[in-house]
Motif scaffolding. Structure first.
Motif, PDB file in Angstrom:
ATOM      1  N   HIS A 130      29.379  35.883  45.044  1.00 40.79           N
ATOM      2  CA  HIS A 130      28.704  36.116  46.347  1.00 40.79           C
ATOM      3  C   HIS A 130      28.700  37.593  46.730  1.00 40.79           C
ATOM      4  CE1 HIS A 130      32.547  36.782  48.590  1.00 40.79           C
ATOM      5  NE2 HIS A 130      33.032  35.996  47.650  1.00 40.79           N
TER       6      HIS A 130
ATOM      7  N   GLU B 213      29.362  32.744  51.293  1.00 39.76           N
ATOM      8  CA  GLU B 213      30.618  32.228  50.717  1.00 39.76           C
ATOM      9  C   GLU B 213      31.726  32.376  51.757  1.00 39.76           C
ATOM     10  OE1 GLU B 213      33.551  33.822  49.996  1.00 39.76           O
ATOM     11  OE2 GLU B 213      34.475  32.197  48.888  1.00 39.76           O
ATOM     12  N   GLU B 214      31.711  33.462  52.526  1.00 39.38           N
ATOM     13  CA  GLU B 214      32.883  33.755  53.356  1.00 39.38           C
ATOM     14  C   GLU B 214      33.089  32.799  54.527  1.00 39.38           C
ATOM     15  OE1 GLU B 214      35.227  35.462  52.588  1.00 39.38           O
ATOM     16  OE2 GLU B 214      34.555  36.982  51.206  1.00 39.38           O
TER      17      GLU B 214
ATOM     18  N   HIS C 125      36.430  29.344  46.418  1.00 35.32           N
ATOM     19  CA  HIS C 125      35.302  30.054  45.795  1.00 35.32           C
ATOM     20  C   HIS C 125      34.131  29.096  45.618  1.00 35.32           C
ATOM     21  CE1 HIS C 125      37.932  33.435  44.940  1.00 35.32           C
ATOM     22  NE2 HIS C 125      38.825  32.576  44.494  1.00 35.32           N
TER      23      HIS C 125
ATOM     24  N   HIS D  33      36.116  36.691  39.510  1.00 34.43           N
ATOM     25  CA  HIS D  33      36.478  37.033  40.898  1.00 34.43           C
ATOM     26  C   HIS D  33      37.812  37.771  40.912  1.00 34.43           C
ATOM     27  CE1 HIS D  33      36.922  36.628  45.250  1.00 34.43           C
ATOM     28  NE2 HIS D  33      35.731  36.093  45.317  1.00 34.43           N
TER      29      HIS D  33
ATOM     30  N   GLN E  69      42.773  38.303  44.654  1.00 35.49           N
ATOM     31  CA  GLN E  69      43.035  38.324  46.108  1.00 35.49           C
ATOM     32  C   GLN E  69      44.498  37.962  46.418  1.00 35.49           C
ATOM     33  OE1 GLN E  69      39.480  35.675  47.137  1.00 35.49           O
ATOM     34  NE2 GLN E  69      39.044  37.450  48.441  1.00 35.49           N
TER      35      GLN E  69
ATOM     36  N   ASP F 125      35.482  41.717  46.456  1.00 39.70           N
ATOM     37  CA  ASP F 125      35.538  40.270  46.703  1.00 39.70           C
ATOM     38  C   ASP F 125      34.122  39.700  46.596  1.00 39.70           C
ATOM     39  OD1 ASP F 125      36.476  38.325  49.707  1.00 39.70           O
ATOM     40  OD2 ASP F 125      35.545  37.738  47.797  1.00 39.70           O
ATOM     41  N   GLY F 126      33.886  38.902  45.570  1.00 39.91           N
ATOM     42  CA  GLY F 126      32.556  38.307  45.342  1.00 39.91           C
ATOM     43  C   GLY F 126      31.651  39.238  44.564  1.00 39.91           C
TER      44      GLY F 126
HETATM   45 MN    MN Z   1      35.198  35.670  47.476  1.00 47.74          MN
END
Ligand code: MN
Ligand code: HGY
Ligand code: MN
Ligand code: MN
Length: 414
Positions: free
Chosen positions: A87, A132-133, A362, A194, A197, A98-99
């Motif tokens: 994403h 996505e978030e 995800h 990905h 995190q 992130d994504g």
């Molecule tokens: Mn993500």
């Protein structure tokens, strides 16, 4: 074409350059990004990605949820495509990777295949999943969830942001309502690269994470109703304080997650009190409990305990209490065959690797319900993400993308 040897690598500089160019779109205030879904910044990022895909010779399809699918033909047009992607939308105070690493890493895989004239039997599709978030429009993984049949499109279109704007209207406003009905595409496989995190890969000194499972989660939005009153002249015994209720429940969520260690987490990250005035006892509080575990029984037990605790706190304080499920998915087990392919690719390339469970949700977690799916993870500096200081190294980015390249070439049949 001979089987791709272990020396076959992506172009790390080109990947890093694309990551840094995308990071300029919707910049944050502290070096990260604020490219929230369906904003003008998201629109700008989508067009940049679409231009890059066109330059790589791919054709773009868009579905009615704004999901973007860039296709590179295979030698067998009848073969189901191999999908890879993630994403481009970010948190309001999000990081640059992130994504984004998953989308631009997938693009780099195609660019590398183009450089070397590699042909695959299965077509290849690079994907950008909308929203996505789930920050601006809850829940998270909304568009991949509609694609996988977990939400209806009407539900998704009706979701509103803090200003009352509806998802469907905002998607139309930025011009990304595609002509493809969502969820009609069939996949041979889906691979998502990905960032982790979290701190595990870096702490273990591993370059690549082979993701075997994903945590399940519940997002419970709690609304407590009390009575606005003066913070000075209202005796303590007369107060019906929704803010106090929110604080007590927030503490209980933490205690419940701690009581289910080692593989359980819980927090309240979204909270609003009303009228939010310094000298008014809050008559209303609206907040979201985020609880997660890879263990289904623990996840369900935590949900029941949180619900009981919320109602008990509300009763003690004389508050009204409504709880809405605004997001949920069960723990995920990724495709065993694909997990093995990813692990073998990391081994062949000589990258240190370990199996890992994804702490974050995800798009792959939903797509896993409709196609064989796997994830590849890249370490994060200090395990930090959903923070503008999120960082990775270009070496880590290249290692994860190299593994994605070799895994995709295996699955798509060079
Ligand atoms: Mn993500
Ligand atoms: O909530 C999640 O885990 C994802 O980052 N949206
Ligand atoms: Mn995220
Ligand atoms: Mn369930």
């Amino acid at each position: 074409m001979p089987a791709p040897g272990e020396n076959l690598r992506i172009n790390s500089e080109r990947l890093w350059d694309s990551l840094m160019q995308m990071a300029q779109v919707g910049p944050g205030i502290a070096g990260g990004n604020n490219r929230q879904t369906l904003t003008d910044a998201d629109n700008e990022g989508r067009h940049l990605f679409a231009d890059w895909c066109k330059a790589a010779g791919m054709t773009m399809g868009v579905d009615t949820m704004g999901n973007m699918f860039a296709t590179r033909p295979g030698t067998d047009p009848g073969a189901l495509p191999v999908y890879m992607g993630s994403h481009l939308d970010t948190q309001p105070t999000g990081g640059k990777y992130d994504g984004v690493l998953g989308v631009l890493g997938a693009l780099e895989v195609v660019r590398t295949m183009n450089d070397l004239g590699i042909e695959t039997r299965h077509p290849i599709v690079v994907t950008n999943w909308t929203n996505e978030e789930g920050t601006r429009f809850a829940p998270a993984m909304l568009a991949s969830g509609v694609f996988a049949g977990m939400h209806t499109q009407d539900y998704a279109y009706s979701r509103t942001d803090a200003e009352g704007k509806a998802f469907g209207d905002e998607l139309a406003r930025i011009g990304w309502v595609g002509d493809e009905p969502v969820g009609t595409r069939k996949m041979h496989a889906m691979l998502e690269l990905h960032i982790e995190q979290g701190p595990i890969l870096e702490a273990e000194g591993k370059q690549v994470g082979v993701v075997t499972h994903g945590q399940g989660l519940w997002w419970l939005e709690i609304t407590l109703t009390g009575r606005d009153a003066h913070t000075g002249s209202t005796p303590m015994a007369m107060r019906v304080n929704a803010g106090l209720g929110m604080a007590r429940i927030t503490e209980r969520v933490h205690q419940i997650a701690m009581s289910h260690q080692p593989d359980a987490v819980g927090a309240v990250g979204h909270c609003n009190v009303y009228p939010n005035s310094r000298n008014v006892i809050p008559g209303k509080a609206v907040f979201t409990v985020d609880i997660r575990s890879p263990d289904q029984a623990k996840l369900d037990a935590m949900k029941a305990e949180v619900m009981r605790a919320a109602h008990a706190v509300a009763r003690d304080l004389g508050l009204g209490c409504e709880i809405e499920d605004v997001g949920h998915f069960d723990p995920v087990t990724f495709d065993e065959g694909l997990v093995k392919t990813v692990r073998q690719a990391a081994e062949k390339l000589g990258y240190s690797h370990m199996d890992i469970v994804s702490g974050a949700g995800h798009d792959a977690c939903w797509i896993n319900r409709v196609a064989p799916t796997v994830m590849i993870m890249c370490p994060c500096v200090n395990g930090l993400s959903h923070n503008e200081a999120e960082e990775i190294s270009s070496e880590w980015a290249a290692a994860g993308t190299d593994v994605l390249l070799h895994a995709v070439l295996e699955v798509a049949e060079v």
